[in-house]
Design a protein around this motif. Structure first.
Motif, PDB file in Angstrom:
ATOM      1  N   LEU A   1      -0.983  -8.835   7.447  1.00 38.82           N
ATOM      2  CA  LEU A   1       0.016  -9.586   8.285  1.00 38.82           C
ATOM      3  C   LEU A   1       0.719  -8.514   9.179  1.00 38.82           C
ATOM      4  N   MET A   2       1.135  -7.340   8.458  1.00 38.77           N
ATOM      5  CA  MET A   2       2.000  -6.248   9.189  1.00 38.77           C
ATOM      6  C   MET A   2       0.975  -5.680  10.113  1.00 38.77           C
ATOM      7  N   ASN A   3      -0.218  -5.374   9.729  1.00 48.20           N
ATOM      8  CA  ASN A   3      -1.291  -4.875  10.483  1.00 48.20           C
ATOM      9  C   ASN A   3      -1.493  -5.765  11.862  1.00 48.20           C
ATOM     10  N   VAL A   4      -1.616  -7.044  11.699  1.00 49.95           N
ATOM     11  CA  VAL A   4      -1.722  -7.981  12.980  1.00 49.95           C
ATOM     12  C   VAL A   4      -0.554  -7.817  13.733  1.00 49.95           C
ATOM     13  N   VAL A   5       0.791  -7.790  13.179  1.00 48.16           N
ATOM     14  CA  VAL A   5       1.955  -7.868  14.092  1.00 48.16           C
ATOM     15  C   VAL A   5       1.949  -6.663  14.816  1.00 48.16           C
ATOM     16  N   MET A   6       1.904  -5.453  14.160  1.00 46.76           N
ATOM     17  CA  MET A   6       2.015  -4.062  14.568  1.00 46.76           C
ATOM     18  C   MET A   6       1.077  -3.781  15.951  1.00 46.76           C
ATOM     19  N   GLN A   7      -0.235  -4.653  15.933  1.00 45.79           N
ATOM     20  CA  GLN A   7      -1.257  -4.363  16.892  1.00 45.79           C
ATOM     21  C   GLN A   7      -0.641  -4.710  18.166  1.00 45.79           C
TER      22      GLN A   7
ATOM     23  N   LEU B   1       5.829 -16.513  12.213  1.00 42.63           N
ATOM     24  CA  LEU B   1       7.100 -16.597  13.180  1.00 42.63           C
ATOM     25  C   LEU B   1       8.387 -16.031  13.013  1.00 42.63           C
ATOM     26  N   ILE B   2       8.542 -15.856  11.522  1.00 40.31           N
ATOM     27  CA  ILE B   2       9.766 -15.422  11.092  1.00 40.31           C
ATOM     28  C   ILE B   2       9.455 -13.806  11.144  1.00 40.31           C
ATOM     29  N   ILE B   3       8.463 -13.294  10.726  1.00 44.24           N
ATOM     30  CA  ILE B   3       8.220 -11.691  10.798  1.00 44.24           C
ATOM     31  C   ILE B   3       8.201 -11.043  12.303  1.00 44.24           C
ATOM     32  N   GLU B   4       7.373 -11.958  13.029  1.00 48.09           N
ATOM     33  CA  GLU B   4       7.469 -11.892  14.517  1.00 48.09           C
ATOM     34  C   GLU B   4       8.683 -11.561  15.398  1.00 48.09           C
TER      35      GLU B   4
ATOM     36  N   LEU C   1      11.931 -11.011  14.005  1.00 43.52           N
ATOM     37  CA  LEU C   1      12.574 -10.047  13.109  1.00 43.52           C
ATOM     38  C   LEU C   1      12.193  -8.813  13.917  1.00 43.52           C
ATOM     39  N   VAL C   2      10.774  -8.453  13.742  1.00 43.57           N
ATOM     40  CA  VAL C   2      10.099  -7.352  14.377  1.00 43.57           C
ATOM     41  C   VAL C   2      10.326  -7.195  15.734  1.00 43.57           C
ATOM     42  N   SER C   3      10.246  -8.239  16.244  1.00 47.19           N
ATOM     43  CA  SER C   3      10.516  -8.186  18.041  1.00 47.19           C
ATOM     44  C   SER C   3      12.168  -7.661  18.175  1.00 47.19           C
ATOM     45  N   ASN C   4      13.015  -8.387  17.538  1.00 47.99           N
ATOM     46  CA  ASN C   4      14.404  -7.824  17.649  1.00 47.99           C
ATOM     47  C   ASN C   4      14.838  -6.613  17.376  1.00 47.99           C
ATOM     48  N   ALA C   5      14.265  -5.962  16.239  1.00 45.19           N
ATOM     49  CA  ALA C   5      14.490  -4.754  15.752  1.00 45.19           C
ATOM     50  C   ALA C   5      13.931  -3.635  16.753  1.00 45.19           C
ATOM     51  N   VAL C   6      12.644  -4.013  17.323  1.00 46.95           N
ATOM     52  CA  VAL C   6      12.191  -2.971  18.213  1.00 46.95           C
ATOM     53  C   VAL C   6      12.996  -3.093  19.414  1.00 46.95           C
ATOM     54  N   LYS C   7      13.489  -4.325  19.981  1.00 43.38           N
ATOM     55  CA  LYS C   7      14.312  -4.297  21.114  1.00 43.38           C
ATOM     56  C   LYS C   7      15.510  -3.559  21.293  1.00 43.38           C
TER      57      LYS C   7
ATOM     58  N   THR D   1       9.609 -12.923  -3.213  1.00 45.79           N
ATOM     59  CA  THR D   1       9.149 -11.819  -2.284  1.00 45.79           C
ATOM     60  C   THR D   1      10.060 -11.302  -1.087  1.00 45.79           C
ATOM     61  N   CYS D   2      10.496 -10.155  -1.236  1.00 44.37           N
ATOM     62  CA  CYS D   2      11.554  -9.672  -0.410  1.00 44.37           C
ATOM     63  C   CYS D   2      11.138  -8.813   0.965  1.00 44.37           C
ATOM     64  N   PHE D   3      11.049  -9.368   2.141  1.00 37.71           N
ATOM     65  CA  PHE D   3      10.859  -8.574   3.487  1.00 37.71           C
ATOM     66  C   PHE D   3      12.248  -8.098   3.829  1.00 37.71           C
ATOM     67  N   ARG D   4      12.341  -6.909   4.122  1.00 37.05           N
ATOM     68  CA  ARG D   4      13.589  -6.198   4.519  1.00 37.05           C
ATOM     69  C   ARG D   4      13.314  -5.459   5.814  1.00 37.05           C
ATOM     70  N   ILE D   5      13.821  -5.567   6.652  1.00 40.54           N
ATOM     71  CA  ILE D   5      13.977  -4.693   8.160  1.00 40.54           C
ATOM     72  C   ILE D   5      15.006  -4.268   8.641  1.00 40.54           C
ATOM     73  N   SER D   6      15.246  -2.920   8.848  1.00 41.83           N
ATOM     74  CA  SER D   6      16.573  -2.401   9.359  1.00 41.83           C
ATOM     75  C   SER D   6      16.257  -1.688  10.627  1.00 41.83           C
ATOM     76  N   ASN D   7      17.335  -1.630  11.599  1.00 41.65           N
ATOM     77  CA  ASN D   7      17.370  -0.386  12.659  1.00 41.65           C
ATOM     78  C   ASN D   7      18.573  -0.040  12.975  1.00 41.65           C
ATOM     79  N   ARG D   8      18.833   0.982  13.668  1.00 44.47           N
ATOM     80  CA  ARG D   8      19.959   1.566  14.005  1.00 44.47           C
ATOM     81  C   ARG D   8      20.487   1.120  15.314  1.00 44.47           C
ATOM     82  N   VAL D   9      21.779   0.617  15.513  1.00 47.64           N
ATOM     83  CA  VAL D   9      22.441   0.343  16.715  1.00 47.64           C
ATOM     84  C   VAL D   9      23.743   1.026  16.997  1.00 47.64           C
ATOM     85  N   ALA D  10      24.044   1.130  18.153  1.00 48.80           N
ATOM     86  CA  ALA D  10      25.368   1.597  18.476  1.00 48.80           C
ATOM     87  C   ALA D  10      26.766   0.901  17.850  1.00 48.80           C
TER      88      ALA D  10
END
Length: 615
Positions: free
Chosen positions: A482-488, A515-518, A520-526, A545-554
């Protein structure tokens, strides 16, 4: 009303007068022979010695009343001694030069009782008693208050009938009130009514014990001595009175200090019960009197410390002030000071038959009725509020339905021209000349069309999720695949830091999961300040099964947690950026439909989202 204003019978005083005097023997060393040489102190009416031990001798001399007839002087008279709770009585008088002895009292009942019931009576020989002394010796563990009267047999009969009527009236009223309280308790479950039932039971026991009904009618119950039963009834009634007052005040949240004082008084009552059981009835009666004097101050103060408005507080306070008045008036009564209180006919002793619980019962039933009426009013108001809320909810639901229908219509109507534009763009791209400027413009137009199409798809999908129209069947989806498809879709894979457990899978509807993964990934990248996105997928011991995503913001770019999943909400800092504020709302709605849990937290400058999918 007849019981409350009853007048005690003082028969015999119209025909006969007696001179009375007393001598108190603390050491109990006097005999009939030695007592005749002692100096007696005269008294009239009632002898009041209070909480004293030992033996008390009363000297009695019969005198002719000025209005008595000569024919009356040969009659056989009766000496009546009150109250019934006196433990031991010994009556000595001379008959033809010899001393005769009669005994009575609560603990040594006469074999031949001249009185019908509930009184102590002795044969008094009038022909030999004139100008001679008779002696009455008494012992008791209660308050030492004694009254002696000389009367004829017919007057004794009338007196006995009056006493029996008074006792029966008091007992019937108290028992009826107890039955009424139990009946009310059956229909109205209330702590106050429960405590009052216990209180009224002690009132019934007290009337039976003080009047002698336990001994005369039912015998010595369970082998307990009558004076012990009287002491137990006295202490139990005091304990239940304090507990009843606490039950009234407790509903209004009094101070902790008040509750501690109540516990202290109840513990003192418990110790007082032990004094009675070990034979210290006099000491127990004195302690009980002290507790009765202290309790009004505690209860009135407790009613003033409540944190919520107390209904009937003035009635509660007035009742305890009246109770305190009885205690204050009873103190000099018991210790033999001025006897002007006798003319007022006030309650002065714990054995007064008018203490049948009716005034307290009226207060309790009024409080229960007031509380029930208040609960009924509250229920009516709550029902009205629920009806208003239901009406508002229906209006809101109708508005939502209307909005969803409008969105469905708009998305449908917009999709048709967009499809036409996209078809036209594809034709133009095939026929366009190789000028770079024309190609760039066409690419910008195409990107805008694609973004508009994606937005319309998001809005339509959001409506479908809310109506449960987009649910699919659960499948097993490999997390790594799933992550390989999303990251393409992203051209810089080095921005992602992946930590995916080997062999971990999701058990979910693929459409919702993607829908959930895409999103969350889209928001984190943006919104990633440093461009880095950290993703972890792990199995947990709790079958999740825990999906955890994080990114740094101002520092000033952290989202508002209270409005994080609110549809169409966007952070003020990103109002100029593309987007509609639907993404996180879709994530939350889809997770709820799947039974997953979405959690957000802020760690230093990192924005962290966790989604736990059930396995």
């Amino acid at each position: 009303m007849l019981l409350f204003f009853q007048l005690s019978l003082q028969a015999g005083q119209e025909r006969y007068e007696i001179d009375t005097a007393f001598f108190h023997d603390d050491q109990q060393t006097q005999t009939l022979e030695s007592i005749q040489a002692q100096a007696f102190q005269p008294f009239r009416g009632q002898l009041r010695l209070g909480f004293t031990g030992g033996e008390t001798w009363i000297r009695i001399q019969l005198k002719d009343h000025p209005t008595s007839a000569a024919s009356d002087r040969g009659l056989s008279l009766v000496l009546r001694v009150q109250p019934y709770t006196l433990d031991r009585l010994d009556f000595y008088q001379q008959t033809f030069g010899n001393w005769t002895h009669q005994h009575g009292g609560e603990l040594q009942l006469q074999k031949k009782n001249i009185c019908i019931e509930l009184q102590h009576c002795f044969e008094f020989n009038a022909s030999n008693a004139r100008n001679q002394f008779a002696y009455l010796k008494l012992q008791t563990t209660g308050v030492r208050v004694v009254r002696t009267d000389v009367m004829s047999s017919d007057q004794v009969f009338e007196s006995s009938i009056g006493v029996i009527k008074s006792v029966n009236t008091a007992l019937n009223l108290s028992v009826a009130l107890w039955i009424l309280s139990v009946t009310f308790l059956f229909f109205e479950r209330s702590r106050l009514l429960l405590v009052f039932c216990g209180f009224q039971a002690t009132v019934v026991l007290s009337i039976c014990a003080f009047s002698g009904a336990l001994q005369q009618w039912w015998g010595v119950t369970l082998g307990v001595q009558p004076n012990t039963m009287t002491g137990l009834a006295l202490v139990l009634r005091m304990a239940m009175t304090v507990l009843l007052a606490w039950a009234i005040v407790a509903d209004y949240k009094p101070s902790v200090a008040y509750q501690k004082w109540v516990v202290a008084v109840l513990m003192a009552c418990g110790l007082n019960l032990l004094l009675v059981l070990f034979g210290y009835e006099t000491e127990a009666a004195l302690v009980n009197y002290g507790l009765g004097f202290l309790s009004p101050f505690i209860q009135i103060w407790g009613a003033r410390t409540v944190s919520t408005p107390m209904s009937g507080r003035w009635i509660f306070t007035a009742g305890w002030l009246i109770y305190l008045l009885f205690i204050v008036l009873g103190f000099p009564y018991s210790f033999g000071y001025e006897d002007w209180r006798d003319q007022l006919k006030l309650v002065q002793t714990s054995g007064d038959l008018r203490l049948n619980g009716i005034p307290i019962g009226i207060l309790v039933f009024w409080l229960v009725a007031t509380e029930k009426a208040s609960r009924n009013r509250k229920k009516i108001l709550e029902l009205q509020a629920l009806k208003i809320q239901a009406a508002e909810s229906k209006a809101h639901e109708d508005g939502l339905k209307e909005r969803r229908d409008l969105i469905d219509m708009l998305t449908h109507e917009l999709k048709t021209p967009l499809s036409t534009i996209k078809f036209a763009m594809a034709s133009l791209k095939r026929n366009v000349l190789a000028q770079g400027e024309s190609v760039d413009r066409m690419l910008h137009i195409n990107a805008s069309v694609e973004r508009m199409d994606a937005m319309i798809e998001h809005v339509a999908l959001s409506n479908k999720i809310e109506r449960m129209e987009a649910l699919g069947t659960e499948e097993t989806v490999s997390a790594l695949e799933l992550m390989n498809v999303v990251m393409q879709e992203y051209h810089e894979p080095e921005r992602f830091e992946l930590d995916i457990q080997e062999g971990v899978v999701f058990r979910a509807a693929p459409h919702f999961l993607a829908l959930i993964i895409e999103n969350l990934v889209s928001n984190a990248v943006k919104y990633a300040q440093d461009g880095k996105v950290r993703i972890s997928i792990q199995d947990e011991a709790s079958k999740m099964t825990c999906f955890r995503i994080s990114n740094r913001v101002a520092d000033d770019h952290h989202p508002d947690e209270a409005r994080l999943f609110e549809r169409y909400y966007r952070h003020p800092r990103f109002q100029d950026s593309p987007g509609m504020g639907i993404g996180l709302s879709l994530v939350n709605s889809a997770a709820q439909k799947m039974g997953a849990q979405v959690h957000y937290e802020k760690i230093d400058q990192d924005v962290v989202f966790e989604v736990r999918f059930p396995r």
